[in-house]
Design an enzyme around this catalytic site. Structure first.
Site, PDB file in Angstrom:
ATOM      1  N   ALA A  60      -8.158  16.226  25.719  1.00 36.34           N
ATOM      2  CA  ALA A  60      -8.369  16.368  24.287  1.00 36.34           C
ATOM      3  C   ALA A  60      -9.293  15.310  23.683  1.00 36.34           C
ATOM      4  O   ALA A  60     -10.068  15.578  22.777  1.00 36.34           O
ATOM      5  CB  ALA A  60      -7.018  16.330  23.597  1.00 36.34           C
ATOM      6  N   GLU A 107     -11.823  13.773  24.906  1.00 37.01           N
ATOM      7  CA  GLU A 107     -13.181  13.694  25.442  1.00 37.01           C
ATOM      8  C   GLU A 107     -14.110  14.559  24.581  1.00 37.01           C
ATOM      9  O   GLU A 107     -14.597  15.618  24.994  1.00 37.01           O
ATOM     10  CB  GLU A 107     -13.145  14.098  26.927  1.00 37.01           C
ATOM     11  CG  GLU A 107     -12.265  13.124  27.718  1.00 37.01           C
ATOM     12  CD  GLU A 107     -11.852  13.609  29.108  1.00 37.01           C
ATOM     13  OE1 GLU A 107     -12.394  14.620  29.578  1.00 37.01           O
ATOM     14  OE2 GLU A 107     -10.977  12.962  29.711  1.00 37.01           O
ATOM     15  N   ARG A 139      -4.545  13.057  25.337  1.00 40.32           N
ATOM     16  CA  ARG A 139      -5.257  13.654  26.470  1.00 40.32           C
ATOM     17  C   ARG A 139      -4.744  15.050  26.857  1.00 40.32           C
ATOM     18  O   ARG A 139      -5.515  15.958  27.140  1.00 40.32           O
ATOM     19  CB  ARG A 139      -5.110  12.707  27.669  1.00 40.32           C
ATOM     20  CG  ARG A 139      -5.542  13.270  29.016  1.00 40.32           C
ATOM     21  CD  ARG A 139      -5.234  12.240  30.107  1.00 40.32           C
ATOM     22  NE  ARG A 139      -5.292  12.778  31.443  1.00 40.32           N
ATOM     23  CZ  ARG A 139      -6.329  12.626  32.278  1.00 40.32           C
ATOM     24  NH1 ARG A 139      -7.408  11.989  31.885  1.00 40.32           N
ATOM     25  NH2 ARG A 139      -6.288  13.127  33.487  1.00 40.32           N
ATOM     26  N   ARG A 192      -4.235  18.921  36.058  1.00 35.80           N
ATOM     27  CA  ARG A 192      -3.423  18.632  37.255  1.00 35.80           C
ATOM     28  C   ARG A 192      -2.465  19.797  37.508  1.00 35.80           C
ATOM     29  O   ARG A 192      -1.551  19.678  38.303  1.00 35.80           O
ATOM     30  CB  ARG A 192      -2.599  17.343  37.067  1.00 35.80           C
ATOM     31  CG  ARG A 192      -3.419  16.087  36.851  1.00 35.80           C
ATOM     32  CD  ARG A 192      -4.217  15.671  38.087  1.00 35.80           C
ATOM     33  NE  ARG A 192      -4.898  14.401  37.851  1.00 35.80           N
ATOM     34  CZ  ARG A 192      -6.060  14.280  37.195  1.00 35.80           C
ATOM     35  NH1 ARG A 192      -6.692  15.364  36.729  1.00 35.80           N
ATOM     36  NH2 ARG A 192      -6.592  13.091  37.011  1.00 35.80           N
ATOM     37  N   HIS A 212     -16.176  16.736  31.265  1.00 39.26           N
ATOM     38  CA  HIS A 212     -15.285  15.643  30.855  1.00 39.26           C
ATOM     39  C   HIS A 212     -16.103  14.444  30.359  1.00 39.26           C
ATOM     40  O   HIS A 212     -17.319  14.421  30.456  1.00 39.26           O
ATOM     41  CB  HIS A 212     -14.468  15.140  32.057  1.00 39.26           C
ATOM     42  CG  HIS A 212     -13.454  16.100  32.576  1.00 39.26           C
ATOM     43  ND1 HIS A 212     -12.109  15.901  32.445  1.00 39.26           N
ATOM     44  CD2 HIS A 212     -13.595  17.275  33.247  1.00 39.26           C
ATOM     45  CE1 HIS A 212     -11.452  16.896  33.006  1.00 39.26           C
ATOM     46  NE2 HIS A 212     -12.320  17.751  33.505  1.00 39.26           N
ATOM     47  N   SER A 213     -15.400  13.417  29.895  1.00 38.13           N
ATOM     48  CA  SER A 213     -15.992  12.099  29.717  1.00 38.13           C
ATOM     49  C   SER A 213     -14.894  11.087  30.049  1.00 38.13           C
ATOM     50  O   SER A 213     -13.705  11.438  29.999  1.00 38.13           O
ATOM     51  CB  SER A 213     -16.507  11.901  28.290  1.00 38.13           C
ATOM     52  OG  SER A 213     -15.445  11.650  27.388  1.00 38.13           O
ATOM     53  N   TYR A 214     -15.196   9.817  30.411  1.00 38.44           N
ATOM     54  CA  TYR A 214     -16.523   9.269  30.419  1.00 38.44           C
ATOM     55  C   TYR A 214     -16.798   8.648  31.786  1.00 38.44           C
ATOM     56  O   TYR A 214     -15.932   8.663  32.652  1.00 38.44           O
ATOM     57  CB  TYR A 214     -16.662   8.167  29.316  1.00 38.44           C
ATOM     58  CG  TYR A 214     -15.726   7.003  29.443  1.00 38.44           C
ATOM     59  CD1 TYR A 214     -16.174   5.779  29.969  1.00 38.44           C
ATOM     60  CD2 TYR A 214     -14.392   7.086  29.044  1.00 38.44           C
ATOM     61  CE1 TYR A 214     -15.326   4.693  30.081  1.00 38.44           C
ATOM     62  CE2 TYR A 214     -13.540   5.995  29.177  1.00 38.44           C
ATOM     63  CZ  TYR A 214     -14.014   4.806  29.694  1.00 38.44           C
ATOM     64  OH  TYR A 214     -13.164   3.725  29.814  1.00 38.44           O
ATOM     65  N   GLU A 260     -18.682  14.123  34.391  1.00 37.48           N
ATOM     66  CA  GLU A 260     -18.175  13.113  33.453  1.00 37.48           C
ATOM     67  C   GLU A 260     -19.365  12.628  32.630  1.00 37.48           C
ATOM     68  O   GLU A 260     -20.277  11.988  33.151  1.00 37.48           O
ATOM     69  CB  GLU A 260     -17.552  11.929  34.210  1.00 37.48           C
ATOM     70  CG  GLU A 260     -16.326  12.285  35.054  1.00 37.48           C
ATOM     71  CD  GLU A 260     -15.026  12.316  34.250  1.00 37.48           C
ATOM     72  OE1 GLU A 260     -15.065  12.032  33.029  1.00 37.48           O
ATOM     73  OE2 GLU A 260     -13.992  12.627  34.848  1.00 37.48           O
TER      74      GLU A 260
HETATM   75 ZN   LIG Z   1     -11.157  14.276  31.534  1.00 45.44          ZN
END
Ligand SMILES: [Zn+2]
Length: 437
Positions: free
Chosen positions: A176, A178, A234, A253, A309-311, A387
């Site tokens: 969340a 990112e 997250r 996951r 995604h980040s980072y 990322e």
């Molecule tokens: Zn991520």
């Protein structure tokens, strides 16, 4: 091309990003610092063990990025370790990030959309408008609903001969906080629509070859929660099992493939940031996404999958669940990742580069993560986690003035990647590519 009708539907301009709950976590006077580790990793960890803090990164061989509450700051300084400050006052950074610039004209063609962050409902409208500008070559699709009932919407785009080509599938914002992932997805969709409409041959070629399925928010509940309550949230917002009062599963996951393959790859503790759930796909978001993946697999197949995604600036490929396991396609994936990184470096003023390789060996072990599953079960020919920036000046709270450059360089990187998808360029030619540059 301007589309007038949908613009009328925009709500009156909001002054801030969204309405914050009274319990919004302000992070006033919290600091984020990067602590140098390297050969001193163990000593540094010992010193830090006397403090309470939240760790932002997982790969700690060079540094650990940590969030410190105001009450911990003087004890931290007393540790006499090597560090620099990422956010002097995280509360101020979050406030600055959420101030909506009024410049955006509420028209998808106005690029000032990429000068600030936006509420979920505006993002949804943005894709509705893109669809309206490309009515015969796109449709709004859904992979189902989130735990709180939000639509997991996406845009499906195709070219001349109608839908039905191999899929390019993008997932954004599974984590969340990112925030940079969604604008990247949106900018790529925008370039495809406007390029095709303008008669750009290369864009038309991509859309004639592949069906694009772009989902900017696969964890909408979590994203909304980051704007109303807790910027650093997250996971999803599903209650924990049994009597647990913890909230949220890590949707990344929770995928079926390799879900239980390695105890290091996720957590069984519902309070953990990487809680895997009680069973594969027991997060409603994951269930819908997996169904969609299998539908594409059983149709024209999946050519390319990217989980955004980040980072950290990484381009990662399977496998995540076992660091010593290398897929047969690893050579071509790695070469492609190096070309994407080079293209982005050469296209950007910031000279952004990426570290690349199989995710378990390059970064850390993950079980039940999307790229492993979409490759192994979804049979995607190419499967990546990207990322996004930065490498740790700001981490998750990337200032709005960094959005535009980031989305532009990713568009450059994607075009380079799409050129390679059907190439046999790697067959025994060229120098060896070594992992983990
Ligand atoms: Zn991520």
């Amino acid at each position: 091309m301007r589309v007038l009708a949908p613009i009328l539907l925009w709500l009156p301009a909001a002054l801030s990003i969204t309405i914050r709950s009274p319990s919004f976590v302000s992070y006033d006077s919290y600091q984020v610092v990067r602590v140098k580790t390297g050969q001193h990793l163990r000593t540094v960890q010992e010193k830090l063990s006397t403090l309470s803090y939240e760790q932002w990164n997982h790969d700690i061989h060079h540094h650990i990025d940590i969030l410190l509450a105001p009450g911990q700051l003087s004890a931290f300084q007393d540790l006499a370790i090597d560090y620099h400050v990422m956010h002097e006052n995280l509360g101020d950074s979050i406030t600055a990030e959420s101030e909506l610039k009024a410049r955006w004209k509420r028209d998808f063609g106005d690029l000032s959309w990429y000068d600030s962050y936006h509420p979920y409902e505006e993002h949804k409208q943005y894709f509705d408008d893109l669809h309206a500008a490309f009515p015969n070559n796109s449709e709004i699709v859904s992979s189902g609903s989130s735990y709180e009932g939000r639509d997991i919407y996406g845009l499906h785009l195709w070219g001349d001969s109608g839908p039905g080509k191999p899929a390019v599938l993008f997932h954004g914002t599974v984590h969340a906080r990112e925030w940079i992932a969604a604008p990247v997805n949106e900018y790529i969709a925008l370039q495809l629509v406007t390029g095709y409409n303008a008669g750009n041959n290369i864009t038309q070629l991509y859309l004639n070859k592949y069906d694009f399925y772009i989902f900017p928010f696969v964890n909408p509940d979590g994203f909304v929660y980051t704007q109303t309550n807790e910027r650093l949230w997250r996971k999803n917002r599903q209650p924990g099992p049994g009597n647990s009062t913890a909230i949220g599963r890590d949707i990344n996951r929770n995928w079926e493939f390799g879900w239980d393959a390695n105890p290091l790859g996720a957590s069984t503790n519902p309070a953990s940031q990487v809680y895997k759930g009680e069973a594969p796909s027991d997060a409603p978001e994951n269930k819908g996404l997996d169904k969609f993946v299998r539908k594409l697999r059983d149709g024209a197949g999946i050519k390319l999958f990217i989980d955004w995604h980040s980072y950290g600036q990484y381009i990662l490929t399977p496998f995540g669940y076992k660091e010593t396991l290398y897929a047969p396609e690893l050579g071509k994936w790695t070469k492609a990742a190096s070309i994407v990184s080079e293209t982005i470096r050469d296209s950007s003023d910031a000279k952004t580069t990426f570290t690349f390789g199989p995710s378990g060996a390059t970064l850390y072990t993950t079980t039940g993560a999307a790229p492993d599953h979409v490759y192994s079960v979804g049979r995607a020919e190419w499967s990546f986690t990207i990322e996004l920036p930065d490498t740790g000046d700001f981490g998750f709270v990337l200032p709005p003035d960094r959005i535009r450059g980031t989305v532009e360089e990713q568009w450059a990187g994607q075009q380079a990647l799409w050129e390679l998808l059907d190439e046999e360029f790697f067959d025994g030619e060229g120098p060896a590519i070594y992992l983990g540059m």
